[in-house]
Design an enzyme around this catalytic site. Sequence first.
Site, PDB file in Angstrom:
ATOM      1  N   PHE A  45       7.951   1.920  -0.764  1.00  0.00           N
ATOM      2  CA  PHE A  45       8.967   2.072   0.288  1.00  0.00           C
ATOM      3  C   PHE A  45       9.610   3.458   0.319  1.00  0.00           C
ATOM      4  CE2 PHE A  45       8.953  -2.599  -0.276  1.00  0.00           C
ATOM      5  CZ  PHE A  45       8.693  -2.986   1.029  1.00  0.00           C
TER       6      PHE A  45
ATOM      7  N   ASP B 178       0.846  -1.199   0.000  1.00  0.00           N
ATOM      8  CA  ASP B 178       0.000   0.000   0.000  1.00  0.00           C
ATOM      9  C   ASP B 178       0.877   1.243   0.000  1.00  0.00           C
ATOM     10  OD1 ASP B 178      -2.632  -0.771   0.057  1.00  0.00           O
ATOM     11  OD2 ASP B 178      -3.074   0.219   1.952  1.00  0.00           O
TER      12      ASP B 178
ATOM     13  N   HIS C 271       9.718  -9.485   5.426  1.00  0.00           N
ATOM     14  CA  HIS C 271       9.495  -8.055   5.168  1.00  0.00           C
ATOM     15  C   HIS C 271      10.452  -7.230   6.028  1.00  0.00           C
ATOM     16  CE1 HIS C 271       7.302  -4.232   4.876  1.00  0.00           C
ATOM     17  NE2 HIS C 271       6.748  -4.751   3.795  1.00  0.00           N
TER      18      HIS C 271
ATOM     19  N   TYR D 174       2.100   4.789   1.539  1.00  0.00           N
ATOM     20  CA  TYR D 174       2.045   5.361   2.882  1.00  0.00           C
ATOM     21  C   TYR D 174       0.803   6.249   2.988  1.00  0.00           C
ATOM     22  CZ  TYR D 174       6.986   3.994   3.260  1.00  0.00           C
ATOM     23  OH  TYR D 174       8.170   3.300   3.303  1.00  0.00           O
TER      24      TYR D 174
END
Length: 222
Positions: A78, A65, A187, A67
């Site tokens: 990221f 998703d 992750h 931020y």
Amino acid sequence: MEVKIDESWKEILQAEFDKPYFKELVAFVKNEYKTHRVFPPAQLIFNAFDSCPFDKVKVVLLGQDPYHGVGQAHGLCFSVNENIALPPSLINIYKEISDDLGITPLQSGNLIRWANQGVLLLNATLTVRANKPGSHQNKGWEQFTDAVIQAISDKKEGVVFLLWGNYAKQKGAKIDRTKHLVLESGHPSPMSANKGYWFGNKHFSKTNNYLTNKNLSPIDWQ
């Protein structure tokens, strides 16, 4: 219906843009931008594609998703805008780069410098409502980004796919591993990284070794 996206991608993805689900998705997204605060800014929804044309793609990094905080998202997974504090996952990514390659990454969280070298920074969902993570999931974005991954897998060879966490691993399940390198790990979020599922994966050196062996220029991860 016109979608503003880099021409190389428009050619590859036109069939998706013409499908009923995508037209419904566009209507939903347009309404969300009219009625709520939504990230990233509308002109940056396809920033990952505009920053990394199809013929330049050497590495695909999958996120989930955008931020959902003010000023963070700008269409690259990221990555955050300049002068925004580094999110916890990115701090751990930089730490692994440092441990793996012996370099100190720039302290900017804006990863456009990677995108410009051929790293497609692709989120599964390209928009989100402010402060509501996951709010635009299951509206059609996932089908679209699955098609993007499939197109890269089918039409290119020698691409490195970085799949971090179970969600990314599932999303990358159909990549043709006979002609691409798929690197998987936990992750980089603190919850996973602190349990030992992230640090030490050496994905950055492995990526560059693979690219170099294919006579492609390695990524400057700094």
